[in-house]
Design an enzyme around this catalytic site. Structure first.
Site, PDB file in Angstrom:
ATOM      1  N   ASP A   1     -44.405 -25.476  20.769  1.00  0.00           N
ATOM      2  CA  ASP A   1     -44.619 -26.278  21.977  1.00  0.00           C
ATOM      3  C   ASP A   1     -45.950 -25.976  22.667  1.00  0.00           C
ATOM      4  OD1 ASP A   1     -43.679 -28.399  23.557  1.00  0.00           O
ATOM      5  OD2 ASP A   1     -42.979 -27.030  25.116  1.00  0.00           O
TER       6      ASP A   1
ATOM      7  N   ASP B   1     -41.497 -31.618  17.077  1.00  0.00           N
ATOM      8  CA  ASP B   1     -42.857 -31.549  17.623  1.00  0.00           C
ATOM      9  C   ASP B   1     -43.853 -30.804  16.743  1.00  0.00           C
ATOM     10  OD1 ASP B   1     -41.518 -32.682  19.759  1.00  0.00           O
ATOM     11  OD2 ASP B   1     -41.712 -30.959  21.091  1.00  0.00           O
TER      12      ASP B   1
ATOM     13  N   ASP C   1     -35.353 -30.882  30.511  1.00  0.00           N
ATOM     14  CA  ASP C   1     -36.589 -30.861  29.731  1.00  0.00           C
ATOM     15  C   ASP C   1     -37.542 -29.769  30.209  1.00  0.00           C
ATOM     16  OD1 ASP C   1     -36.054 -33.141  28.034  1.00  0.00           O
ATOM     17  OD2 ASP C   1     -36.356 -34.390  29.810  1.00  0.00           O
TER      18      ASP C   1
END
Length: 342
Positions: free
Chosen positions: A127, A165, A316
């Protein structure tokens, strides 16, 4: 309708039941999530949704929240939240030791005759240091973690969504270039290791259409990451793009990859993305709704399943008043359920 997942489930069920046995009533939940409400055994009201071959966790955050609401007399809130609690949601095993989480889920799924859905989310430099930062501290640690992950699945029928991701962050430059070669190598090795499990299907994450708008930019990175040896790619994980938008993007990407199949995360896309600033639309956007419940009956030959990869109700990140990323947020969960079409 896609038949691939259902066939894999049927072929593996007898073996899975023998291999996994039955979970003990006192088995500890090693998940980092904070329990909601008083301890309780399995809820008899939680059952797999019709048309879905996937396992429903009877002791999920949503299920515990339902029991708490019922004990408090909040019957309408409990009824609404069953739209989450009684449907299958992906399990995200612990980044330190995935074995306890996986073992518990595999045993529960075997007892119910279902396929369990996992997310492998522990790649180094995860991330880009943002809300979900973390992951294994180096490549060798990641290899060890993936090996433990795969071994814990054993012969059970399972789906693994691999590293949300990870590929898109390499494509958009968020992950520094010096890490790209290692990342693609680790993903490729992870696919090979997971596919050694006879009934495990692997879908390598490819982001969403609002992120990498040109699917052609994903083709070479996905190939370097081993997509040709996976069962397909996953789209819309933790995002809100509509099914029509995602399927159009997915079909184009599939064509560029020679007909590769894919899955779609429909956990929160019932009303599509938040209008306006795209940079602000991904983190706890208000006014969103649950999407199509998880199923492998998609009516699209390229779409193997609609899945709830993001756990509806998990934050989130610390935006719009939310708790840290991955933390259960009952008020947000209720909003998603209240606005759902069914």
């Amino acid at each position: 309708m896609s038949r691939r997942i259902a066939l894999a489930t049927a072929a593996a069920l007898a073996t899975a039941l023998i291999m996994t046995g039955v979970a003990s009533c006192g088995e500890d939940d090693s998940s980092a999530r904070t329990p909601v409400g008083p301890p309780s055994g399995r809820s008899e009201t939680v059952a797999p949704t019709g048309g879905s071959p996937f396992w429903v966790d009877p002791d999920s955050d949503a299920a515990r929240q339902v029991r708490q609401y019922e004990s408090e007399g909040r019957t309408e809130d409990a009824r609404l939240l069953k739209r989450i609690a009684e449907r299958p949601v992906a399990d995200w095993p612990d980044g330190a030791d995935p074995v306890p989480d996986i073992t518990k889920a595999v045993r529960g799924a075997a007892a119910d005759g279902r396929t369990v859905v996992f997310v492998a989310y522990n790649i180094p430099h995860r991330d880009c240091g943002m809300y979900s930062a973390g992951g294994s501290h180096d490549g060798q640690a990641y290899r060890t973690w993936v090996d433990s992950f795969a071994s814990a699945i054993g012969d059970a029928p399972a789906i693994v969504v691999l590293e949300p991701d990870a590929v898109p962050h390499a494509v958009d430059g968020c992950t520094p270039a010096q890490y790209h070669d290692e990342r693609f190598q680790l993903l490729s090795e992870a696919i090979d290791r997971l596919k050694r499990q006879p009934n495990t299907r692997v879908y390598l994450d490819a982001g969403n259409p609002a992120w990498i708008e040109d699917p052609g930019k994903l083709v070479e990175p996905l190939r370097r990451a081993g997509i040709d040896r996976a069962d397909g790619f996953s789209l819309n994980v933790s995002n809100f793009q509509t099914n029509d938008t995602v399927k159009g993007f997915g079909a184009e990407l599939s064509g560029l990859l020679g007909g590769t199949h894919f899955t779609v995360d429909t956990s929160r896309n019932g009303d599509g993305p938040l209008p306006g600033n795209r940079e602000e639309a991904w983190c706890n956007p208000p006014g969103r709704a649950l999407g199509v419940p998880p199923t492998d009956r998609t009516g699209d030959d390229l779409v193997d399943a609609y899945l709830w990869i993001k756990r509806p109700g998990d934050s989130d990140g610390p935006c719009r008043g939310g708790p840290s990323a991955g933390t259960w947020w009952p008020d947000y969960a209720l909003g998603l359920a209240r606005r759902a079409k069914a």
